[in-house]
Design an enzyme around this catalytic site. Sequence first.
Site, PDB file in Angstrom:
ATOM      1  N   HIS A 173     -49.456 -19.538  89.399  1.00 50.35           N
ATOM      2  CA  HIS A 173     -48.091 -20.155  89.927  1.00 50.35           C
ATOM      3  C   HIS A 173     -48.465 -20.410  91.557  1.00 50.35           C
ATOM      4  CE1 HIS A 173     -47.001 -15.734  89.814  1.00 50.35           C
ATOM      5  NE2 HIS A 173     -46.667 -15.949  90.925  1.00 50.35           N
ATOM      6  N   HIS A 178     -46.507 -20.603  94.960  1.00 49.37           N
ATOM      7  CA  HIS A 178     -45.254 -20.480  95.687  1.00 49.37           C
ATOM      8  C   HIS A 178     -45.172 -21.664  96.774  1.00 49.37           C
ATOM      9  CE1 HIS A 178     -44.164 -16.322  94.470  1.00 49.37           C
ATOM     10  NE2 HIS A 178     -45.616 -16.345  94.144  1.00 49.37           N
TER      11      HIS A 178
END
Length: 113
Positions: free
Chosen positions: A99, A101
């Site tokens: 992922h 951010h």
Amino acid sequence: MACIFCSIAEGKIPAKIFHDDEHIVGFYDIHPQAPVHALFIPRKHISTLNDLDENDAQLLARLFLAAKEFAQREGIAQSGYRLVMNCNSDGGQTVYHLHLHVLGGRWMKWPPG
Ligand code: AMP
Ligand code: ZN
């Protein structure tokens, strides 16, 4: 054990999703560390940066382009923002589904903690 981010991408657990396409999903972080804190994930389960290969190059580019567009929409593109991808223990990774951010809306310290 089921992957929490796969579950979010599949709509099995709720999240504040603001971006949803064939390849990637974007949603707000449940514990925001800045006034704007969102995550972009590939739909495909990739555990860490160490697991990327050449075939994922376009996917990675999509994450960054989506993050850039999100920053513009949120009005933080000019003030600035930070993109972070933590890898494994020393990197501070807690969810083992790749992922990106996006953090913004305040000044970010450097170096990070
Ligand atoms: P990292 O420490 O880089 O692995 O980041 C994982 C991030 O996922 C943290 O910032 C968490 O707050 C966030 N997070 C964990 N569970 C959820 C969830 N169910 N919905 C949204 N964000 C989450
Ligand atoms: Zn996953």
